[in-house]
Design a protein around this motif. Structure first.
Motif, mmCIF file in Angstrom:
data_model
loop_
_atom_site.group_PDB
_atom_site.id
_atom_site.type_symbol
_atom_site.label_atom_id
_atom_site.label_comp_id
_atom_site.label_asym_id
_atom_site.label_seq_id
_atom_site.Cartn_x
_atom_site.Cartn_y
_atom_site.Cartn_z
ATOM 1 N N TYR A 72 -11.704 41.193 12.748
ATOM 2 C CA TYR A 72 -11.010 40.118 13.467
ATOM 3 C C TYR A 72 -11.312 38.731 12.913
ATOM 4 N N ALA B 247 -7.104 42.392 11.117
ATOM 5 C CA ALA B 247 -6.469 43.002 12.292
ATOM 6 C C ALA B 247 -4.992 42.614 12.369
ATOM 7 N N GLU B 248 -4.697 41.323 12.160
ATOM 8 C CA GLU B 248 -3.304 40.876 12.214
ATOM 9 C C GLU B 248 -2.486 41.506 11.100
ATOM 10 N N ASP C 165 -8.238 43.953 20.958
ATOM 11 C CA ASP C 165 -6.787 43.946 20.768
ATOM 12 C C ASP C 165 -6.310 45.392 20.701
ATOM 13 N N VAL D 136 -4.239 46.969 17.801
ATOM 14 C CA VAL D 136 -4.823 47.381 16.528
ATOM 15 C C VAL D 136 -5.153 48.865 16.621
ATOM 16 N N SER E 232 -3.064 44.450 9.760
ATOM 17 C CA SER E 232 -2.850 45.862 10.096
ATOM 18 C C SER E 232 -1.702 46.026 11.079
ATOM 19 N N LYS E 233 -1.561 45.092 12.004
ATOM 20 C CA LYS E 233 -0.440 45.169 12.956
ATOM 21 C C LYS E 233 0.889 44.916 12.263
#
Length: 497
Positions: free
Chosen positions: A111, A123-124, A157, A160, A126-127
């Protein structure tokens, strides 16, 4: 100004991307995700016979170089700070299409981003890519706390997709048993691998991370042994199954380092210094130039006697400080570069390239002479002099960029400019970062632009266009000069003679 980074809204599209994909992430830097990624890429290729396309989150060159070696395929960078969401999606879809699996190595902690909200984090990413995530957890001196750390990553989150855990640096059988039971019981996730503490380090590090592949003396052996270790200690088939469960991407493949418009006329020749000292080049940058019609001429600065005939020169980063004797010892080549600069050759230089164009590089008590095109020396420090993302504003027009453009890049250098003997002319005001001198970057001299900032062609499409246009301009100038020299004298001139 670029708008804040955010995933694009889903929209109807005529295409769907379904290549299996998996992200290897961690709770912090140094937890072991790079070695896991390298070993997994090699094991997938060796044991399962898969074609693997590797990606590295962030601007890293060295990890990407190792991933390319392990996967036997170029590794591409995905960086939400340097690139828009559509640029990332376009590059990812374009380059992973047709592969058996795409492997994405995250950076830092899962993160960790550029602010408290984790903007631009793994993380962002991966989304955005709808990629399952496997966490590499350094289990040194912990047991059930490991379960809490994994739980925190899952709960922070829920969007994720944390799919599994690999435990690293495990002390023994009892340590493994307690760790596995607690992580799986609390989280309902599989522990897909357990890696013990290693006595021998096949991948030594120095100030910028792993030693680059070009300087490692046992490349094949190191990758082979890492692959064997992964096959023995990690469920490589299960990890492939996780990658195969990735959702289809329903966003259109736009952007993504598509080549700039083809430039008319014969192909320009762009020289690229590429050897043990100068090795930091994004494959996307080189591809953008080639796909736009340029012929790339790769040049060994330490062994060639002189600069070949080119229309522009691109000098990337690297470690010239570890090859000072060889570079300084090739005086004819250095002098030929200086002559070309004085004759107006467009030269775009980043970091190590800036160092090469200076009067010399100080190491200890010794000054090693360099090209001498720029009126300063460079001194190596023990700590980073500039480290992180940069934002630059062009305050003047150069051969490569128009005035007023904003550029996003990154810098990571232990060197600094010293002993400036003439006033420096700068192209960029630094809005974020450090640069050459605090607040300024992009030293200009004739048609040279030398900067500590590295740019990526996916997020900064003006870069390839600017270098190509500069090369075309120089080629046309040479053609005109040649035609003028060969043109018969006018009658009036003949009579006067």
């Amino acid at each position: 100004m670029r708008t804040p980074w955010a995933p694009p809204q889903r929209r109807d599209t005529c295409m769907t991307f379904k290549t299996p994909r998996l992200m290897i992430a961690a709770l912090r830097g140094g937890a072991g995700k790079t070695l896991v990624s390298l070993g997994l890429a090699a094991a997938w290729r060796r044991r399962l016979g898969l074609s693997v396309v590797p990606f590295k989150k962030g601007p890293d060159y060295i990890d990407a170089g190792w991933l390319a070696l392990a996967a036997s395929h170029p590794c591409y960078n995905l960086d939400p700070f340097l690139m828009s969401p559509m640029d990332i999606l376009g590059s990812f879809v374009r380059r992973a299409h047709g592969a058996d699996v795409a492997l994405i190595e995250g950076n830092r902690g899962l993160y960790d981003g550029v602010d408290a909200d984790g903007t631009c984090s793994s993380a962002e990413l991966s989304k955005l890519l709808k990629s399952p995530v496997v966490l590499v957890l350094d289990a040194t001196k912990m047991t059930r706390t490991a379960a809490a750390l994994v739980l925190g990553c899952r709960m922070l989150d829920p969007q994720v997709d944390v799919a599994g855990v690999i435990l690293n640096r495990v002390a023994g059988a009892r340590h493994e048993r307690v760790l596995r039971q607690s992580v799986e019981k609390v989280n309902g996730l599989p522990v897909v691998g357990v890696l013990p503490k290693e006595r021998e380090n096949l991948f030594p590090e120095r100030h910028m991370g792993l030693v680059p592949p070009q300087e490692h003396g046992r490349l094949a052996e190191a990758v082979e042994r890492l692959a064997e270790r992964m096959e023995a200690l990690v469920d490589v088939e299960g990890l492939h199954d996780m990658a195969r469960r990735a959702e289809r991407l329903g966003w259109p493949a736009v952007g993504g380092c598509n080549p700039v418009a083809q430039l008319g006329g014969d192909a320009v020749r762009i020289g690229v210094l590429r050897d043990g000292a100068f090795q930091f080049y994004y494959p996307e940058n080189l591809e953008a130039l080639e796909e736009s019609g340029a012929e790339l001429v790769f040049i060994d600065s330490m062994n060639l006697p002189r600069l070949p005939e080119v229309d522009a020169l691109y000098i990337g980063g690297g470690f010239p400080e570890t090859h000072l004797a060889q570079i300084a010892g090739n005086r004819p080549f250095r002098e030929s570069v200086r002559e070309a600069v004085e004759a107006g050759l467009p030269v775009y230089a980043e970091c190590g390239g800036l160092m090469f164009l200076s009067r010399g590089i100080r190491s200890g008590d010794r000054l090693h002479p360099m090209v001498g095109a720029l009126p300063f020396e460079v001194e190596m420090g023990r700590k980073p002099q500039g480290h992180g993302y940069t934002v630059l504003e062009a305050v003047k027009e150069t051969a490569f960029f128009p005035e007023g453009i904003e550029l996003r890049g990154h810098e990571f250098h232990y060197s600094r400019v010293v002993d400036v003997t003439e006033s420096l002319e700068f192209a960029f005001r630094v809005k974020k970062g450090f640069g050459v001198l605090e607040g300024w970057d992009g030293v200009c001299y004739k048609n040279v632009l030398a900067s500590y900032t590295h740019l990526h062609a996916c997020g900064q499409k003006e870069w390839a266009e600017g270098l190509l246009k500069a090369a075309v301009w120089h080629r046309n100038r040479k053609v005109m000069a040649s035609e003028t020299a060969l043109r018969p004298p006018q009658a009036s001139v003949v009579k006067a003679l």
